[in-house]
Design a protein around this motif. Sequence first.
Motif, PDB file in Angstrom:
ATOM      1  N   GLY A  54      -5.087  -1.196   1.682  1.00 43.73           N
ATOM      2  CA  GLY A  54      -4.529   0.113   1.961  1.00 43.73           C
ATOM      3  C   GLY A  54      -3.026   0.083   2.087  1.00 43.73           C
ATOM      4  N   ALA A  55      -2.459   1.212   2.472  1.00 40.42           N
ATOM      5  CA  ALA A  55      -1.011   1.362   2.615  1.00 40.42           C
ATOM      6  C   ALA A  55      -0.602   1.152   4.063  1.00 40.42           C
ATOM      7  CB  ALA A  55      -0.588   2.753   2.153  1.00 40.42           C
ATOM      8  N   PHE A  56       0.498   0.425   4.258  1.00 39.29           N
ATOM      9  CA  PHE A  56       1.037   0.194   5.595  1.00 39.29           C
ATOM     10  C   PHE A  56       2.306   1.007   5.815  1.00 39.29           C
ATOM     11  CE2 PHE A  56      -1.663  -3.249   4.452  1.00 39.29           C
ATOM     12  CZ  PHE A  56      -2.384  -3.508   5.602  1.00 39.29           C
ATOM     13  N   ASP A  57       2.999   1.338   4.760  1.00 35.84           N
ATOM     14  CA  ASP A  57       3.996   2.399   4.686  1.00 35.84           C
ATOM     15  C   ASP A  57       4.174   2.694   3.204  1.00 35.84           C
ATOM     16  OD1 ASP A  57       5.739   0.517   3.607  1.00 35.84           O
ATOM     17  OD2 ASP A  57       7.137   0.528   5.275  1.00 35.84           O
ATOM     18  N   ASP A  58       5.186   3.446   2.835  1.00 34.64           N
ATOM     19  CA  ASP A  58       5.287   3.830   1.420  1.00 34.64           C
ATOM     20  C   ASP A  58       5.771   2.695   0.524  1.00 34.64           C
ATOM     21  OD1 ASP A  58       7.858   3.752   2.378  1.00 34.64           O
ATOM     22  OD2 ASP A  58       8.434   5.748   1.669  1.00 34.64           O
ATOM     23  N   GLN A  59       6.105   1.529   1.116  1.00 34.87           N
ATOM     24  CA  GLN A  59       6.570   0.392   0.306  1.00 34.87           C
ATOM     25  C   GLN A  59       5.720  -0.861   0.483  1.00 34.87           C
ATOM     26  OE1 GLN A  59      11.024  -0.053  -0.314  1.00 34.87           O
ATOM     27  NE2 GLN A  59      11.048   1.056   1.621  1.00 34.87           N
ATOM     28  N   VAL A  60       4.722  -0.818   1.331  1.00 39.06           N
ATOM     29  CA  VAL A  60       3.922  -2.011   1.623  1.00 39.06           C
ATOM     30  C   VAL A  60       2.440  -1.666   1.463  1.00 39.06           C
ATOM     31  CG1 VAL A  60       3.339  -3.760   3.342  1.00 39.06           C
ATOM     32  CG2 VAL A  60       5.683  -2.882   3.199  1.00 39.06           C
ATOM     33  N   TRP A  61       1.774  -2.373   0.529  1.00 40.28           N
ATOM     34  CA  TRP A  61       0.386  -2.079   0.197  1.00 40.28           C
ATOM     35  C   TRP A  61      -0.411  -3.375   0.001  1.00 40.28           C
ATOM     36  CZ3 TRP A  61      -1.687   2.905  -1.365  1.00 40.28           C
ATOM     37  CH2 TRP A  61      -0.738   3.952  -1.301  1.00 40.28           C
ATOM     38  N   LYS A  62      -1.725  -3.244   0.177  1.00 42.32           N
ATOM     39  CA  LYS A  62      -2.654  -4.262  -0.315  1.00 42.32           C
ATOM     40  C   LYS A  62      -3.678  -3.561  -1.176  1.00 42.32           C
ATOM     41  CE  LYS A  62      -5.937  -7.916   0.856  1.00 42.32           C
ATOM     42  NZ  LYS A  62      -6.588  -8.716   1.926  1.00 42.32           N
ATOM     43  N   MET A  63      -3.880  -4.079  -2.401  1.00 43.02           N
ATOM     44  CA  MET A  63      -4.774  -3.452  -3.363  1.00 43.02           C
ATOM     45  C   MET A  63      -5.612  -4.517  -4.059  1.00 43.02           C
ATOM     46  SD  MET A  63      -1.978  -0.841  -5.097  1.00 43.02           S
ATOM     47  CE  MET A  63      -3.200  -0.136  -6.210  1.00 43.02           C
ATOM     48  N   SER A  64      -6.632  -4.063  -4.777  1.00 45.69           N
ATOM     49  CA  SER A  64      -7.408  -4.962  -5.619  1.00 45.69           C
ATOM     50  C   SER A  64      -6.583  -5.328  -6.847  1.00 45.69           C
ATOM     51  CB  SER A  64      -8.706  -4.290  -6.055  1.00 45.69           C
ATOM     52  OG  SER A  64      -9.316  -5.029  -7.115  1.00 45.69           O
ATOM     53  N   ARG A  65      -6.660  -6.586  -7.249  1.00 50.54           N
ATOM     54  CA  ARG A  65      -5.892  -7.015  -8.440  1.00 50.54           C
ATOM     55  C   ARG A  65      -6.358  -6.286  -9.695  1.00 50.54           C
ATOM     56  NH1 ARG A  65      -7.182 -13.264  -8.994  1.00 50.54           N
ATOM     57  NH2 ARG A  65      -6.946 -13.121  -6.735  1.00 50.54           N
ATOM     58  N   HIS A  66      -7.588  -5.762  -9.685  1.00 50.67           N
ATOM     59  CA  HIS A  66      -8.101  -5.061 -10.856  1.00 50.67           C
ATOM     60  C   HIS A  66      -7.497  -3.664 -10.999  1.00 50.67           C
ATOM     61  CE1 HIS A  66     -10.924  -8.319 -11.204  1.00 50.67           C
ATOM     62  NE2 HIS A  66     -11.391  -8.089  -9.987  1.00 50.67           N
ATOM     63  N   GLU A  67      -6.800  -3.195  -9.976  1.00 54.47           N
ATOM     64  CA  GLU A  67      -6.201  -1.867 -10.020  1.00 54.47           C
ATOM     65  C   GLU A  67      -4.792  -1.874 -10.605  1.00 54.47           C
ATOM     66  OE1 GLU A  67      -6.811   0.697  -6.451  1.00 54.47           O
ATOM     67  OE2 GLU A  67      -7.636  -1.131  -5.563  1.00 54.47           O
ATOM     68  N   VAL A  68      -4.231  -3.060 -10.816  1.00 57.44           N
ATOM     69  CA  VAL A  68      -2.836  -3.162 -11.263  1.00 57.44           C
ATOM     70  C   VAL A  68      -2.784  -3.961 -12.557  1.00 57.44           C
ATOM     71  CG1 VAL A  68      -0.509  -3.916 -10.650  1.00 57.44           C
ATOM     72  CG2 VAL A  68      -2.043  -3.041  -8.871  1.00 57.44           C
ATOM     73  N   SER A  69      -2.218  -3.392 -13.586  1.00 53.34           N
ATOM     74  CA  SER A  69      -2.127  -4.045 -14.887  1.00 53.34           C
ATOM     75  C   SER A  69      -0.851  -4.876 -14.980  1.00 53.34           C
ATOM     76  CB  SER A  69      -2.115  -2.992 -16.001  1.00 53.34           C
ATOM     77  OG  SER A  69      -0.895  -2.253 -15.953  1.00 53.34           O
ATOM     78  N   PRO A  70      -0.773  -5.818 -15.938  1.00 51.13           N
ATOM     79  CA  PRO A  70       0.459  -6.559 -16.147  1.00 51.13           C
ATOM     80  C   PRO A  70       1.663  -5.654 -16.405  1.00 51.13           C
ATOM     81  CG  PRO A  70      -1.335  -7.644 -17.292  1.00 51.13           C
ATOM     82  CD  PRO A  70      -1.882  -6.345 -16.766  1.00 51.13           C
ATOM     83  N   ALA A  71       1.446  -4.556 -17.124  1.00 53.74           N
ATOM     84  CA  ALA A  71       2.553  -3.622 -17.378  1.00 53.74           C
ATOM     85  C   ALA A  71       3.049  -3.003 -16.079  1.00 53.74           C
ATOM     86  CB  ALA A  71       2.097  -2.529 -18.343  1.00 53.74           C
ATOM     87  N   GLN A  72       2.137  -2.692 -15.167  1.00 44.63           N
ATOM     88  CA  GLN A  72       2.551  -2.138 -13.885  1.00 44.63           C
ATOM     89  C   GLN A  72       3.256  -3.179 -13.025  1.00 44.63           C
ATOM     90  OE1 GLN A  72      -1.459  -0.748 -12.959  1.00 44.63           O
ATOM     91  NE2 GLN A  72      -0.713   1.377 -12.899  1.00 44.63           N
ATOM     92  N   MET A  73       2.828  -4.440 -13.134  1.00 43.20           N
ATOM     93  CA  MET A  73       3.493  -5.506 -12.383  1.00 43.20           C
ATOM     94  C   MET A  73       4.961  -5.633 -12.765  1.00 43.20           C
ATOM     95  SD  MET A  73       0.827  -8.680 -12.190  1.00 43.20           S
ATOM     96  CE  MET A  73      -0.845  -8.500 -11.584  1.00 43.20           C
ATOM     97  N   LEU A  74       5.260  -5.351 -14.030  1.00 36.94           N
ATOM     98  CA  LEU A  74       6.645  -5.457 -14.495  1.00 36.94           C
ATOM     99  C   LEU A  74       7.575  -4.540 -13.712  1.00 36.94           C
ATOM    100  CD1 LEU A  74       6.027  -5.500 -18.346  1.00 36.94           C
ATOM    101  CD2 LEU A  74       6.925  -7.398 -16.991  1.00 36.94           C
TER     102      LEU A  74
END
Length: 427
Positions: free
Chosen positions: A238-258
């Motif tokens: 979940g979100a801890f503030d608007d800049q700190v999150w924990k998510m599933s790795r399947h929700e984020v693509s390599p393009a988004q990681m960039l």
Amino acid sequence: MSLTLSEAQTRAIAAIRDWYLHRTHAQQVFRVFGYAGVGKTTITAMAIEALGLRPMTPGGLGGVIFAAFTGKAVHVMTQKGTPAQTIHSLIYRFSEATPDEIARVTEELAALERDLPRMGVAERSFAETQIRQLKFRLDHIHEPRFVLNTQSALRDADLLVLDEVSMVGTDMAQDLMAFGKPILVLGDPGQLPPVKDTGFFTEATPDVMLTEVYRQAAESPILQLATLAREGRDIPFGAFDDQVWKMSRHEVSPAQMLQGGQVICGTHATRRRLNTAMKGAAGFEADYPAGAGEKIICLRNRHDLGLINGMFLHLSDVQAHPRNDRAFRATVRTEDGTCISGAQDFWRGEFDDHVRFDPDRHRREWMACRGLIQSSWGYAITCHKSQGSQYPTVIVVDDGFGHTAEDRKRWLYTAITRAEHGLLILA
């Protein structure tokens, strides 16, 4: 300084002063430990100022020498106004096998193998032992060796201050202590130890252990998550503030990681996989850099060029090397904007490992890569490579690193504390 100190910080400064003025003859090393955000560097600077000590000038006598294990940590310290150098450059000099030595060992091995069939049983047994030893020597003869520099400037210093000491192992620590100078070490016992050793300084009981986090830092969700990691507690999604999150790795693509900052992972296998995926997502399909904006990281210090292990490089005018098919040439600009004069030569091996990993590549190509800059794709780096550095935003890819629960806690804590403002943990 206008900073308001806590009672614990005031006691820490007094303890440092008391040790330096009265007890260095009986206690060479003074340990100031604390987790992220407690102000170790600040109170150390105040203690040194209170003692009337100044940084040692090049070629001078007396004063304080500041050093750290990684070149990137030194770079950060220097940028913040503290002149520093790596421990390697401070107390070691480089030594490598000469061509004559390599030829001698090769000839001796060949002679033993040639004569082996004609030897008796006892003689053969002894020769086989020699052959095994010579083969081992040849397998490692290409590796650089660092020998103690007895003429180090440390001989003339009044005090050595070591920062980021979690990565300093036993042999290096003993070499530092051999100079007999007072050593003030700043450490975070929550961070990763050396890859194949334990942290010599951080394994011992500290003289000062700072636990109170600065008020501003205490409000940081990054440090709150770091504390959870250090204590081995689960970090919820979940979100801890608007800049700190924990998510599933399947929700984020390599393009988004960039778009998300510096990616930090645990293993080299994960690093290579992520680098390949991310550079592909960025539109860079070539196996080697083309100088079109790729993210490249330096893997070894090149002090002659001002290149630091862990420093990001911008390459341009990339072309094949005219005489070495295991190299390429490029013009280099460092992450701080410094342009290196002239075209520089780079080893191709690490980039080849992103196509097909070969664990023997470096041993086999040691002659081909001598004198070349060693670099790699830098979209993703391991946590060990990130030590001593900080980045505005960090993506931590939790790939299950750690053989033990303690290893895992230290890895995750170290990775999280590389982030300054933004953090995304992918699990």
